[in-house]
Design a protein around this motif. Structure first.
Motif, PDB file in Angstrom:
ATOM      1  N   GLY A  86       0.814  -1.204   0.000  1.00  0.00           N
ATOM      2  CA  GLY A  86       0.000   0.000   0.000  1.00  0.00           C
ATOM      3  C   GLY A  86       0.849   1.256   0.000  1.00  0.00           C
ATOM      4  N   ILE A  87       1.637   1.455  -1.063  1.00  0.00           N
ATOM      5  CA  ILE A  87       2.417   2.684  -1.164  1.00  0.00           C
ATOM      6  C   ILE A  87       1.708   3.651  -2.100  1.00  0.00           C
ATOM      7  CG2 ILE A  87       4.629   1.566  -0.677  1.00  0.00           C
ATOM      8  CD1 ILE A  87       5.251   1.987  -3.742  1.00  0.00           C
ATOM      9  N   ASN A  88       1.926   4.936  -1.879  1.00  0.00           N
ATOM     10  CA  ASN A  88       1.384   5.981  -2.737  1.00  0.00           C
ATOM     11  C   ASN A  88       2.429   7.095  -2.795  1.00  0.00           C
ATOM     12  OD1 ASN A  88      -0.272   7.473  -4.380  1.00  0.00           O
ATOM     13  ND2 ASN A  88      -1.576   8.190  -2.711  1.00  0.00           N
ATOM     14  N   ILE A  89       3.346   6.968  -3.780  1.00  0.00           N
ATOM     15  CA  ILE A  89       4.430   7.929  -3.952  1.00  0.00           C
ATOM     16  C   ILE A  89       4.036   8.914  -5.043  1.00  0.00           C
ATOM     17  CG2 ILE A  89       6.835   8.227  -4.679  1.00  0.00           C
ATOM     18  CD1 ILE A  89       7.339   5.341  -3.690  1.00  0.00           C
ATOM     19  N   LYS A  90       4.192  10.198  -4.749  1.00  0.00           N
ATOM     20  CA  LYS A  90       3.986  11.242  -5.746  1.00  0.00           C
ATOM     21  C   LYS A  90       5.184  12.174  -5.641  1.00  0.00           C
ATOM     22  CE  LYS A  90       0.600  14.392  -7.601  1.00  0.00           C
ATOM     23  NZ  LYS A  90      -0.755  14.909  -7.500  1.00  0.00           N
ATOM     24  N   THR A  91       6.112  12.057  -6.613  1.00  0.00           N
ATOM     25  CA  THR A  91       7.344  12.836  -6.527  1.00  0.00           C
ATOM     26  C   THR A  91       7.043  14.331  -6.591  1.00  0.00           C
ATOM     27  OG1 THR A  91       7.763  12.658  -8.906  1.00  0.00           O
ATOM     28  CG2 THR A  91       8.758  10.989  -7.474  1.00  0.00           C
TER      29      THR A  91
END
Length: 188
Positions: A86-91
């Motif tokens: 459950g990752i949610n990466i937004k650079t």
């Protein structure tokens, strides 16, 4: 009830004894935007980057709904099993890849059951960036790949990579961050 608790306690003691005897210490903690568990001397966090520097099994999920923190895998040998739960990466800016693989370890990215994992990048980056190396492989799978006759269904984990037209989903970028530069090999 007491009998069940005793069995559980014995099982925990046996596992801890096994890992202690091998010199492996597993820990779980929150670092930056991630909750991580894995070999205690195999990862570190600084300046918005969670670095995995040794082979082993690591499980990651977001500590909150979204993070601009990134992951870099620098392990030089062996296999890194990166279990996404459950990752949610937004650079936060251009030329920053969500997951960057710079070491020569094989990397297996496993989407855990019933999880959605998202990586969103901006211009001139890769959702998952891998250096071109004949010495390492990048593999994507669900938790059940090794089970005979498994066919993925709605309960298998999902990985979504969102990028604009000047970025790549999975692959190589140049040192200047351009998408049409470095080759990328051994992805399956």
């Amino acid at each position: 009830m007491k009998k069940g608790m005793l069995s559980f306690t014995i099982a925990v003691v046996m596992v801890v004894s096994l890992f202690s005897g091998l010199g492996i210490v597993v820990r779980a903690e929150t670092l930056g935007g991630f909750d991580i568990s894995g070999s205690s001397d195999g990862y570190s966090y600084a300046n918005g980057i969670l670095t995995i520097s040794k082979e082993g099994d690591y499980t990651l999920k977001n500590a909150s709904s979204e993070t601009s923190d990134r992951i870099e895998i620098t392990a030089p040998t062996g296999t890194v099993n990166l279990n996404l739960a459950g990752i949610n990466i937004k650079t936060s800016s251009d030329k920053l890849s969500g997951i960057k693989i710079t070491g020569d370890a094989n990397v297996k990215i496993v989407s855990k059951d019933n999880t959605e994992n998202n990586i969103s990048v901006q211009s001139n980056a890769a959702g998952i960036e891998k250096k071109n190396s004949d010495n390492s492989n990048l593999e994507f799978t669900c938790e059940h790949k090794s089970e005979q006759r498994h066919s993925c269904s709605d309960t298998c984990g999902k990985l979504f990579i969102i990028s604009d037209l000047s970025s790549v989903g999975i692959g190589g970028v140049t040192d200047r961050g351009e998408k049409d530069g470095n080759d990328c090999s051994n992805i399956r």
